[in-house]
Design an enzyme around this catalytic site. Sequence first.
Site, short mmCIF file in Angstrom:
data_model
loop_
_atom_site.label_atom_id
_atom_site.label_comp_id
_atom_site.label_asym_id
_atom_site.label_seq_id
_atom_site.Cartn_x
_atom_site.Cartn_y
_atom_site.Cartn_z
CB ILE A 370 -15.39 -21.82 -5.02
CG1 ILE A 370 -14.80 -20.62 -5.41
CG2 ILE A 370 -16.20 -21.94 -3.71
CD1 ILE A 370 -15.83 -19.41 -5.53
CD GLU A 374 -5.11 -15.67 -17.11
OE1 GLU A 374 -4.18 -15.32 -17.64
OE2 GLU A 374 -6.13 -14.91 -16.96
N GLY A 376 -4.38 -17.91 -9.67
CA GLY A 376 -4.52 -18.81 -8.48
C GLY A 376 -5.85 -19.25 -7.96
CB VAL A 378 -11.73 -18.59 -7.41
CG1 VAL A 378 -12.75 -17.66 -7.23
CG2 VAL A 378 -10.81 -18.39 -8.68
CG ASP A 489 -13.20 -14.65 -23.55
OD1 ASP A 489 -12.81 -15.22 -22.50
OD2 ASP A 489 -13.65 -15.39 -24.70
O1 ACK Z 1 -18.14 -22.40 -12.52
P1 ACK Z 1 -17.74 -21.81 -11.11
O2 ACK Z 1 -18.37 -22.48 -10.06
O3 ACK Z 1 -17.77 -20.30 -11.01
O4 ACK Z 1 -16.08 -21.89 -10.97
C1 ACK Z 1 -15.45 -20.90 -11.29
C2 ACK Z 1 -14.25 -20.67 -10.47
O5 ACK Z 1 -14.58 -19.90 -9.47
C3 ACK Z 1 -12.94 -20.20 -11.14
O6 ACK Z 1 -13.22 -19.11 -11.83
C4 ACK Z 1 -16.03 -19.21 -9.61
N1 ACK Z 1 -16.02 -17.95 -9.34
C5 ACK Z 1 -15.37 -16.94 -9.98
N2 ACK Z 1 -15.98 -15.58 -9.57
C6 ACK Z 1 -17.06 -15.89 -8.48
C7 ACK Z 1 -18.09 -15.29 -7.78
N3 ACK Z 1 -17.81 -13.93 -7.74
N4 ACK Z 1 -18.64 -15.94 -7.11
C8 ACK Z 1 -19.08 -17.03 -7.19
N5 ACK Z 1 -18.28 -18.05 -7.76
C9 ACK Z 1 -17.12 -17.45 -8.61
C10 ACK Z 1 -16.20 -19.65 -11.18
#
Ligand code: ACK
Length: 523
Positions: A370, A374, A376, A378, A489
């Site tokens: 998704i 930083e 790797g 997600v 942050d």
């Molecule tokens: O804007 P986004 O869709 O929300 O794209 C970033 C991406 O992963 C890189 O950080 C998404 N993300 C991070 N943690 C989560 C989470 N717990 N649930 C859903 N999306 C997440 C974040």
Amino acid sequence: MSPPIKLSLKGKASTVANTCKIGYYRALATDGSCSKCPLNSYSTREGSTSCVCDKGYFRSETDPASMPCTRPPSAPAHLISNVNETSVNLEWSPPRTTGGRQDLTYNVVCKRCGPDGRRCQACGNGVHFSPQQLSLKGNKVSINELQAHTNYTFEVWAVNGVSPQSPGPEQAVSVTVTTNQAAPSPVSSIQAKDITRHTISLAWQPPDRANGVILEYEVKYYEKDQNERSYRIIKTSSRNTDIKGLTPLTSYVFHVRARTAAGYGEFSGPFEFMTNSVPAPIIGDGTNSTVLLVSVVGSVVLLLILISAFVISRRRNKYSKAKQDSDEEKHLHQGVRIYVDPFTYEDPNQAVREFAKEIDASCIKIEKVIGIGEFGEVCSGRLKMPGKREICVAIKTLKAGYTDKQRRDFLSEASIMGQFDHPNIIHLEGVVTKCKPVMIITEYMENGSLDAFLRKNDGRFTVIQLVGILRGIASGMKYLSDMSYVHRDLAARNILVNSNLVCKVSDFGMSRVLEDDPEAAYT
Ligand code: ACK
């Protein structure tokens, strides 16, 4: 075998079959013939019953007369030392010569020395050798429980059966090392000095090895019957403290640990104490038998009420659980629980073990990528823990080829997140560290980050919804502040939104980023 020799007796030559010539011996008269002196030995007269060892060669008490004389071994070769906090590992190669024997072992001598590396004395009993100090068969030893910041000299002696007959420095090799700083050893026992209905007064002894000046102690405690993760922490610079605000007639579990400049030591084992049901007796000038009688009767009545309340509460288990949960939340909001910086741990893996649950990789199903974090990719996926229902999760992975530091930094986010428990803070499910890729598993937030979510849905929110978003973020930030955690942050990109529009603060890796950059500053 020596031939019979001719002897000249009283001028007559005769053959005496029983007498051994020089260089031969016969141990027992009943032995049939003479034997040549074994290697490294000689006999100087005829008829010898044994041979004398050459200079520098010896026979042990149990060596047979027929065995060559042997020598002590030379010193072990290539001694290497490796210091790890207050432990030292020594490794060496076998000696150049074993002295002609098969019974080679090694002994280790430990000496503690002054700051100049001189004025050394025996280490004494407190030091631990693994596998052992004497008669080592292998070529390495680990020496533990040394003092921090101290010079030590270790001698490794090669010994065999004849070493005691000629001990000399040429059989030993030595190395001098200085130990590093180390966290204090665990506090070994906690006593309850006084117990009332709502307060337990605790006292403890300093750790056996403080390894520095103790700056403070941390007391961690929780109700015995509650989840261990819902603990409270009290910090104190003395060796005693009063734990107040406890529930009467309830068992609590306590752990204490000490902190020095080197960081926190390990927590003590659990010590369990129960609060009283009876108020403390009124002692003093005004005490009289009527007051005592009234308080005893009162206490009995109170005890009966508490017992019946306990029985009723067990019957209404389902309902009381919900109440307990909200009580617990209240405790957490009282701000007693304080965030612990994982970078203060000597061993950052210890912080991960303490604050994050290890999840078996087989419980996780990765479904799709998704985003890129930083460290790797997600991903989103599913987590099915034994005995629990399957849930959607976000999976942060650590990309292959990471350095130790990157792994530490990556997992530090989990050590931080794992300390929080609030509806507006992203919830850590656990970590996978025992296999690759290393992963951090958190709850899944269907609407992703707040900045992208707001842009995508610009103009579609009601004021109530927007205020709800703000309220949630503020609540999460207040909780972090109560825990003495500075996020550093806060930004819409670091807020995640779930399908119910609940906003949760995320991204707890920022402190590291700033520390790495010498130019960094924040207001
Ligand atoms: O804007 P986004 O869709 O929300 O794209 C970033 C991406 O992963 C890189 O950080 C998404 N993300 C991070 N943690 C989560 C989470 N717990 N649930 C859903 N999306 C997440 C974040």
